[in-house]
Design an enzyme around this catalytic site. Sequence first.
Site, PDB file in Angstrom:
ATOM      1  N   ASP A  30       0.869  -1.166   0.000  1.00 13.65           N
ATOM      2  CA  ASP A  30       0.000   0.000   0.000  1.00 13.65           C
ATOM      3  C   ASP A  30       0.916   1.229   0.000  1.00 13.65           C
ATOM      4  OD1 ASP A  30      -2.143   1.684   0.009  1.00 13.65           O
ATOM      5  OD2 ASP A  30      -3.232   0.621   1.563  1.00 13.65           O
TER       6      ASP A  30
HETATM    7  C1  BGC Z   1      -5.088   3.097   0.081  1.00 17.13           C
HETATM    8  C2  BGC Z   1      -5.221   2.030  -0.984  1.00 17.13           C
HETATM    9  C3  BGC Z   1      -5.083   2.652  -2.339  1.00 17.13           C
HETATM   10  C4  BGC Z   1      -3.762   3.379  -2.417  1.00 17.13           C
HETATM   11  C5  BGC Z   1      -3.473   3.992  -3.765  1.00 17.13           C
HETATM   12  C6  BGC Z   1      -3.870   3.961  -0.114  1.00 17.13           C
HETATM   13  O1  BGC Z   1      -3.871   5.032   0.759  1.00 17.13           O
HETATM   14  O2  BGC Z   1      -5.047   2.471   1.343  1.00 17.13           O
HETATM   15  O3  BGC Z   1      -6.449   1.374  -0.854  1.00 17.13           O
HETATM   16  O4  BGC Z   1      -5.198   1.672  -3.334  1.00 17.13           O
HETATM   17  O5  BGC Z   1      -3.764   4.409  -1.447  1.00 17.13           O
HETATM   18  O6  BGC Z   1      -4.257   5.078  -4.015  1.00 17.13           O
END
Ligand code: BGC
Length: 747
Positions: free
Chosen positions: A289
Amino acid sequence: MLPRSLRCCLPVCFLAAVFAAAPAAPATPASVDDRVRDLLARMTVEEKVGQLVQYSSQEDMTGPASSSSIAPQLAVGGVGSLLNVKGAAETRKWQKFAIDSSRLHIPLLFGLDVIHGYRTIFPVPLATACSWDMALIEQAEHVAATEAAASGLHWTFAPMVDIARDPRWGRVAEGAGEDTYLGSAIAQARVRGFQGGDLAAPDTILACAKHFAAYGAVQAGRDYYTTDVTERVLRDVYLPPFHAAVEAGAVTLMAAFNDLDGTPCSANAFLLDRVLRQEWGFQGFVVSDWQGILEMLEHGNAGDLREAARQSFLAGLDMDMEGEAYARHLAGLVRSGAVPMARLDAAAGAVLAAKFRLGLFDDPYRRGDEAREKAARPVPEHLALAREAVRRSCVLLKNNGILPLPTAGLTVALVGPLADAAADQMGCWNGEGRPGEVVTVRQALAEIYPGARLRYAEGCRTTGDDRRGFAAARAAAAGADVIVAALGEAKSQSGETTSRTNLDISGPQLDLLRELHATGKPVVLLLMSGRPLMLETVEPLVAAVLVAWHPGTMGGPGIADLLTGAANPSGHLTLTWPRSVGQIPIFYAHKNSGRPAPKSGHPEDPYYSRYIDSPNTPLHPFGFGLSYTRFALDRLRLSAALLQPGGAPLTVSVRVRNTGTRAGEEVVQLYVRDRVGSVTRPVRELKGFRKIALAAGEAQDVSFPLTPADLGFWRADQTFGPEPGEFEVFVGDDADATLTAAFTLAQ
Ligand code: BGC
């Protein structure tokens, strides 16, 4: 727009690229495996690492930016993927730059959070889950994939398959709710919808099951927080939807932010290696993530970024999203021998394999196509499906008979901050959704109740304390026969970073509702939110409650269809609706305890598992949802009293009758209780469901097969499977189902 870093150096890089001598392309080997092997053999360590590095454009960021300068890294093959770059022209520009400038011309993978639609925004995932309609969910994701692919995207960071039992956590809106069985079915439908049958088709994108794992179990519902989940709960509750997604072919997973048993998921070898690769045989790749590897420094399990990179990579995390950990340290780790080359080849190979399977090496521009992108703008078929999704996702929680509203001879007061709120109606994560393309409730109802027959007032905002609009709301109500109050959450109150400790309808909205109630006119509460909000004291004030969630582009028309009876509500909750925040976490598949509270009455004896200030029961159970017609379920039958391992499945059947005067749809649910286990078992677990349409007066037999495998769980000896003994069966249209029978699973 180009990121800052690229804007300044792009011309230089372009020149460098144009004059760089490109090696001749080899003859195309046969299989993806061969092609990957061939390519890996020609790559330097740095180029292999590059495949595992992902950067964001500086727009749409969901966390702090890294300080990277992307263009020089692109030019040396140091980046494998970009996120948040979207649009056919934009993705083509980046792709061309990467391919032309790098030595091996390896195409980039473009990823984005396509969570509930790209241009056509569907209801939030929690809402479509409430449709219990797997075909609809799959079709909606296919539409999203079609539109996203036309914009040059290859990969969505969806579906979120985290089981979520705590509505304080804002991200409940992004998942399928609290149930493992239903969540697994929905996970598969979404993966099928995104990836289709052939990844090389121009209308498919890679799915990414996230957040692996147990992110929905963050303590106190606080986003990004820690979890404390036993292996048993992990395997019984949180992991199965991921396994289901992998079985459906999900090519990627995203590691969760949280730690699990003391190890952040970004470096959790138990999850990423033992369970995912060794037990499930996963062949794809895992992305972190946002800065998940870097965050291990804050978690406190790595003292510096190099060590964080080492731990994550060895544990099985393949791609570093916006973290700089792999870009800076992985090549050095490999050269020093701290990380084996075989692991690097496996990770880079998995990313390359995905690119080959998507057809990117054959035509890197296959998906991004400006003409096709234009054609994929909300086309009538996509909008029609979005409207249907709204009709099937809304949940009717209360109706004293006021709904459906007549369309003739009625004046409606439409009041509330969400009645005409195009942006809020889309909810969290909007892809390329445009407020200007959203049809609001106000716009849709104005078609049905033209001119002065629709009296609109915003009343207030969802937050703050400004009550200056109350007078106009009262005035609108005064001249109307019925009030529709569109209240709930703005989009900024739902999704990532929006944990709440107070789940009352926020700001001045409750006071507005009380004023509307005081007019004496019947009030229909249209609740638009990304999660259950507390209604125990609200429901008595209103004649009906329709939960519309954040319904997306076609929210207005879909809701209008339901309010006026052009469609009949058929959504059922996939998240238990608490009475109060104090009951959270509350879910139907709970344990019985040694002192279960008596089902009714107030016994003198207080020594039960209960509250002194609230019933244990929720306001509305999991699986609940009303219709404008009524259904009766009877004649529960089991095909046998004994289920033999290896024998024929047991069949549970029930007769469902539409006893009302309208056609409607019922969600028939099968629950099972394992009476005695080597470990304590939940009081009920969903094991089957069917959504059926019945004309007024029509009846239909519905049956569910049950096999021993359906009764499996993580047993005391740490193996998965069923245990012989007695089981109870419950069938009904929510988790309180009362029709019951019993059978025995033989040795
Ligand atoms: C979120 C993810 C997301 C990623 C990319 C993160 O802050 O937890 O779910 O896919 O950002 O945008």
